[in-house]
Design an enzyme around this catalytic site. Structure first.
Site, PDB file in Angstrom:
ATOM      1  N   TRP A 281       0.836  -1.199   0.000  1.00 10.58           N
ATOM      2  CA  TRP A 281       0.000   0.000   0.000  1.00 10.58           C
ATOM      3  C   TRP A 281       0.876   1.256   0.000  1.00 10.58           C
ATOM      4  O   TRP A 281       0.560   2.248  -0.658  1.00 10.58           O
ATOM      5  CB  TRP A 281      -0.911  -0.016   1.228  1.00 10.58           C
ATOM      6  CG  TRP A 281      -1.934   1.085   1.239  1.00 10.58           C
ATOM      7  CD1 TRP A 281      -1.870   2.239   1.946  1.00 10.58           C
ATOM      8  CD2 TRP A 281      -3.161   1.139   0.492  1.00 10.58           C
ATOM      9  NE1 TRP A 281      -2.978   3.009   1.705  1.00 10.58           N
ATOM     10  CE2 TRP A 281      -3.786   2.362   0.813  1.00 10.58           C
ATOM     11  CE3 TRP A 281      -3.783   0.276  -0.404  1.00 10.58           C
ATOM     12  CZ2 TRP A 281      -5.006   2.744   0.258  1.00 10.58           C
ATOM     13  CZ3 TRP A 281      -4.998   0.654  -0.957  1.00 10.58           C
ATOM     14  CH2 TRP A 281      -5.598   1.865  -0.621  1.00 10.58           C
ATOM     15  N   TRP A 309     -18.229  20.861   0.275  1.00  7.32           N
ATOM     16  CA  TRP A 309     -17.545  20.938   1.569  1.00  7.32           C
ATOM     17  C   TRP A 309     -18.022  22.148   2.354  1.00  7.32           C
ATOM     18  O   TRP A 309     -18.385  23.173   1.776  1.00  7.32           O
ATOM     19  CB  TRP A 309     -16.032  21.025   1.369  1.00  7.32           C
ATOM     20  CG  TRP A 309     -15.432  19.899   0.601  1.00  7.32           C
ATOM     21  CD1 TRP A 309     -14.908  19.959  -0.654  1.00  7.32           C
ATOM     22  CD2 TRP A 309     -15.294  18.538   1.026  1.00  7.32           C
ATOM     23  NE1 TRP A 309     -14.447  18.723  -1.043  1.00  7.32           N
ATOM     24  CE2 TRP A 309     -14.673  17.829  -0.025  1.00  7.32           C
ATOM     25  CE3 TRP A 309     -15.641  17.857   2.187  1.00  7.32           C
ATOM     26  CZ2 TRP A 309     -14.391  16.478   0.056  1.00  7.32           C
ATOM     27  CZ3 TRP A 309     -15.359  16.495   2.265  1.00  7.32           C
ATOM     28  CH2 TRP A 309     -14.736  15.826   1.210  1.00  7.32           C
ATOM     29  N   ASN A 344      -3.642   2.997  12.885  1.00  8.26           N
ATOM     30  CA  ASN A 344      -4.170   3.136  11.532  1.00  8.26           C
ATOM     31  C   ASN A 344      -5.688   3.004  11.460  1.00  8.26           C
ATOM     32  O   ASN A 344      -6.364   3.740  10.738  1.00  8.26           O
ATOM     33  CB  ASN A 344      -3.523   2.110  10.600  1.00  8.26           C
ATOM     34  CG  ASN A 344      -3.906   2.348   9.155  1.00  8.26           C
ATOM     35  OD1 ASN A 344      -3.622   3.402   8.605  1.00  8.26           O
ATOM     36  ND2 ASN A 344      -4.583   1.384   8.534  1.00  8.26           N
ATOM     37  N   TRP A 362     -11.028  17.573   3.061  1.00  7.42           N
ATOM     38  CA  TRP A 362     -10.009  16.597   3.442  1.00  7.42           C
ATOM     39  C   TRP A 362      -8.616  17.224   3.525  1.00  7.42           C
ATOM     40  O   TRP A 362      -7.759  16.755   4.280  1.00  7.42           O
ATOM     41  CB  TRP A 362      -9.997  15.435   2.455  1.00  7.42           C
ATOM     42  CG  TRP A 362      -9.674  15.798   1.036  1.00  7.42           C
ATOM     43  CD1 TRP A 362     -10.559  16.147   0.056  1.00  7.42           C
ATOM     44  CD2 TRP A 362      -8.371  15.863   0.430  1.00  7.42           C
ATOM     45  NE1 TRP A 362      -9.892  16.432  -1.119  1.00  7.42           N
ATOM     46  CE2 TRP A 362      -8.549  16.257  -0.909  1.00  7.42           C
ATOM     47  CE3 TRP A 362      -7.085  15.617   0.899  1.00  7.42           C
ATOM     48  CZ2 TRP A 362      -7.483  16.421  -1.794  1.00  7.42           C
ATOM     49  CZ3 TRP A 362      -6.012  15.779   0.019  1.00  7.42           C
ATOM     50  CH2 TRP A 362      -6.219  16.173  -1.314  1.00  7.42           C
ATOM     51  N   TRP A 385      -5.983  10.291   3.032  1.00  7.27           N
ATOM     52  CA  TRP A 385      -7.060  11.276   3.145  1.00  7.27           C
ATOM     53  C   TRP A 385      -7.983  11.265   1.931  1.00  7.27           C
ATOM     54  O   TRP A 385      -9.198  11.429   2.060  1.00  7.27           O
ATOM     55  CB  TRP A 385      -6.480  12.670   3.394  1.00  7.27           C
ATOM     56  CG  TRP A 385      -6.191  12.847   4.846  1.00  7.27           C
ATOM     57  CD1 TRP A 385      -5.001  12.699   5.484  1.00  7.27           C
ATOM     58  CD2 TRP A 385      -7.148  13.146   5.864  1.00  7.27           C
ATOM     59  NE1 TRP A 385      -5.146  12.892   6.841  1.00  7.27           N
ATOM     60  CE2 TRP A 385      -6.450  13.171   7.099  1.00  7.27           C
ATOM     61  CE3 TRP A 385      -8.522  13.395   5.861  1.00  7.27           C
ATOM     62  CZ2 TRP A 385      -7.092  13.436   8.306  1.00  7.27           C
ATOM     63  CZ3 TRP A 385      -9.157  13.664   7.067  1.00  7.27           C
ATOM     64  CH2 TRP A 385      -8.450  13.679   8.274  1.00  7.27           C
TER      65      TRP A 385
END
Length: 480
Positions: A281, A309, A344, A362, A385
């Site tokens: 990842w 947003w 995490n 974000w 994010w």
């Protein structure tokens, strides 16, 4: 001075180790003296200069690297300023004719390094870069159409069909010191440590040395990461590797991780395979950053430029301080402030609350993490994010909204994580510790919601419904 006698500069950056370091080995093999250098160049980092927590780690990692080099009769020369200008000064001061370094993959750094390499080469110096921080170069991995991957599973499946290079063997004993060392700053002169003692808890949480990284990796590999799959999502347990800051600063490399597990038959457990996929990842995040350099500030999925947003400073500050009224979220945010790290699973929960319940952009969360995480890595931070907001790669289902109550009950079943980081909730009955506003007086143990601990800043159902409505609006815009 002939090439095999002239000194070579090894320019350290985010490869703060002397083992598995191809740039260092190349400098040694060249035959002349080796001049190790670190240049503190904040402007050269572009928009993403070191955050406060990263500076703390860097300070200690540089001291550790300096100590390792001392063991082989070498010194770490430290300079502050523009990298290109300082390298040329060092070439002049040392009589070196070559500069070797290991690559970085942030967009602004790539541009800077390219200009430096072109400038040095045009002036007759040897300038070469190498791969020390990734298993696979981002440009090496392509899908069947010859384009970059945007979904992790096929990406990593393809990677696992490729040959993984072993760690580079560095012959430290052959390293030669120059007769005279260039001038150097002391690490303390970089003023990386904070003026006020907000970092007190960092010292209990971390040992920022290569030896500590290798010890932790060795322990994990020796157990073949048994229990990793089962325990990695439990913030109340030491079930993760905690190798992320060591990997970010290059105190240990991903090739070393794979080599360590190969020695212990990594195919033997699900835990080992799962852990190595987490290294995958990290690789995937760098793959995306390299091919989509706009993503640290803009969504990968362009339609999210139209997402509604709602910036609310009061909400943002409550989230930053760990005062949202959701215990698992507040525990995570307080752990982050105290230790420079967050589990995490909890990172996903706190991010979901910010961008979905509260609909705060974000980018605000990414900036806060960048300043407060010791493992702040532009590729990983950006990917994480964007995944949480639903606007990045592999974000399906992008409209998923974590329930912070159920997440707490599932992954912190006894409330131990919450009690550690939210001490005002320690008296609560375990049955209600993840939703204290629903508790009766006996279960609260004297805690008063709204006085001792805040009520939720937004109702879960209300926040979830608002998020889903926003995603529906976005879907409607896409269909036009």
């Amino acid at each position: 001075m002939s090439a095999n006698q002239a000194p070579s500069i090894i320019w350290f950056r985010q490869d703060l180790r002397i083992h598995d370091n191809p740039a260092l080995q190349t400098a040694i093999e060249r035959g002349g003296p080796v001049v190790p250098v670190f240049i503190y160049d904040e402007k050269g980092e572009g928009k993403w200069g070191f955050g406060g927590a990263s500076k703390w780690w860097l300070h200690h990692a540089l001291n550790d690297l300096s100590s390792q080099l001392d063991d082989y009769g070498l010194r770490l020369i430290i300079r502050r300023g523009k990298s290109g200008e300082e390298l040329k000064r060092l070439l002049k001061d040392s009589g070196a004719e070559a500069v070797f370094w290991n690559r970085r993959y942030e967009p602004d750094v790539i541009k800077r390094d390219k200009l430096i390499k072109e400038s040095l080469t045009s002036e007759g110096f040897e300038a070469k870069s190498f791969n020390a921080s990734l298993v696979f170069e981002p440009w090496e991995i392509k899908n069947k159409s010859g384009k970059p991957f945007q979904v992790f599973t096929p990406y990593w499946k393809h990677c696992m069909q490729q040959k993984i290079a072993p760690p580079v063997s560095v012959d430290h004993q052959q390293a030669k010191a120059p007769k005279q060392w260039p001038d150097s700053l002391a690490v303390e002169e970089l003023a990386l440590l904070p003026d006020i003692g907000w970092d007190t808890g960092f010292y209990d949480a971390w040992t920022p040395t290569t030896a500590a990284a290798r010890q932790r990796l060795g322990k994990l590999a020796a157990s073949n990461a048994s229990g990793y799959t089962k325990n990695r999502d439990r913030p109340d347990m030491d079930g993760t590797s905690r190798l992320s800051p060591y990997l970010h600063f290059g105190q240990i490399g991903p090739r070393e991780v794979f080599a360590a597990f190969d020695k212990h038959d990594s195919d033997g457990t699900k835990g080992a395979r799962k852990f190595l996929s987490e290294i995958g990842w990290r690789e995937f995040s760098h793959h995306l950053l390299f091919h989509f350099p706009h993503t640290p500030t803009e969504p990968l999925r362009e339609e999210f430029n139209h997402f509604p947003w709602e910036m609310d400073e009061a909400y943002l500050q409550a989230w930053q301080k760990g005062e949202t009224g959701y215990p698992i979220v507040d525990a995570g945010m307080r752990q982050l402030w105290a230790t420079g790290w967050m589990h995490n699973r909890v990172r996903m929960i706190v991010a979901s609350l910010l961008v979905k319940h509260l609909q705060i952009p974000w980018q605000e969360g990414a900036r806060w993490f960048w300043d407060t995480l010791v493992d702040a890595d532009l590729a990983n931070n950006t990917q994480g994010w964007q995944w949480s907001a639903g606007c990045g790669a592999d974000a399906a289902p992008y409209f998923r909204v974590f329930n912070p109550i159920l997440q707490g009950e599932k992954f912190d079943p006894n409330g131990d994580y919450v009690r550690e980081w939210v001490p005002e909730l320690r008296p609560l009955d375990t049955k209600v510790i993840h939703q204290p506003w629903e508790a009766d007086l006996d279960q609260l143990g004297g805690v008063v919601i709204g006085r001792d601990y805040p009520a939720p800043i937004i109702d879960h159902k209300q926040g979830r419904n608002r998020a889903l409505q926003s995603y529906e609006k976005l879907k409607a815009l896409r269909s036009k």
